[in-house]
Design an enzyme around this catalytic site. Sequence first.
Site, mmCIF file in Angstrom:
data_model
loop_
_atom_site.group_PDB
_atom_site.id
_atom_site.type_symbol
_atom_site.label_atom_id
_atom_site.label_comp_id
_atom_site.label_asym_id
_atom_site.label_seq_id
_atom_site.Cartn_x
_atom_site.Cartn_y
_atom_site.Cartn_z
ATOM 1 C CG ASP A 46 1.635 -9.544 -5.112
ATOM 2 O OD1 ASP A 46 2.661 -8.839 -4.600
ATOM 3 O OD2 ASP A 46 0.563 -8.983 -5.671
ATOM 4 C CB SER A 47 7.332 -9.405 -4.393
ATOM 5 O OG SER A 47 7.379 -9.665 -3.022
ATOM 6 C CG ASP A 85 0.944 -8.680 -1.012
ATOM 7 O OD1 ASP A 85 0.511 -7.805 -0.509
ATOM 8 O OD2 ASP A 85 1.928 -8.639 -1.574
ATOM 9 C CE LYS A 115 1.520 -5.508 0.452
ATOM 10 N NZ LYS A 115 1.274 -5.105 -1.018
ATOM 11 C CD GLU A 117 -0.660 -4.388 -5.745
ATOM 12 O OE1 GLU A 117 -0.762 -3.780 -6.751
ATOM 13 O OE2 GLU A 117 0.377 -5.027 -5.405
ATOM 14 C CD GLU A 184 5.974 -0.460 -4.753
ATOM 15 O OE1 GLU A 184 6.799 -1.063 -5.469
ATOM 16 O OE2 GLU A 184 5.072 -1.485 -4.462
#
EC number: 2.1.2.11
Length: 267
Positions: A46-47, A85, A115, A117, A184
């Site tokens: 999502d970056s 993501d 993925k 978080e 991270e």
Amino acid sequence: MNRKKTIIDIQKMKAAGEKITVLTSYDYPFTRVMDECGIDMILIGDSVGVVFSGYDNTLPVTMDEMIYHTRAVVRARPKALVVADMPFLSYQTDLRDARLNAGRLVKDGGAEAVKLEGGSHVADTIRAIVDMDIPVMAHIGLTPQSIHRMGGYKVQGKKEEQSQRLLDDAKAIEEAGAFAVVLEGIPLKLAEKITEELSIPTIGIGAGPHCDGQVLVIHDILGLCEKYSPKFVKRYGDANALITSAVSSYIAEVKKGEFPDEGHSFS
């Protein structure tokens, strides 16, 4: 390896002590090149919202955007494992939404894993998605979707209490069925401890050299993000200078009437 990589291959790499290489990609051309180089895993992060679309952070990124970019990556038919993501609000509200959106990334986008978080508090979500036979990679430590709660992009786990919580989170998500976890922005000694205590691979980004693998944003290693470069980023090229030179030369030649010449014209 000439065949398609799977989560089993990635997990075997940890057991064999072979480092795992991961880069982000958001489109067909970059995916084709990095796959030819032999990258192990491609992450449609999502970056993309920050480095591709110009958002200030990852929070505005939508499911439709993630599916669009995942499709573009998959069209390159990479041998690397393709992980997408899950963007903000695609899995936090309830398990039904989480399962549906994970399914969309696989069914509509073509991802082979997703993925998300979070630590212990998303263990049930991970379990629910894995129960649908969709592999999940977890992500703990500095989680960009939590920047407002964290007060910005700050290293996590420096204090003993925070360190223990992250270790507990790592164990909880492994038990929930995650096939790997991104670490991270955490101290390298903590990352080393987590890596030693987990049986699943750890993929570091700003987490030191002891993780089972490393991930970086492709635009960062190419020097395309002039505005912001985190401490953990190493530039392996200066694509910004290359593009600037090429565009400047094009403009100059057109202005002077030097392009197109006969060699670039039809008779």
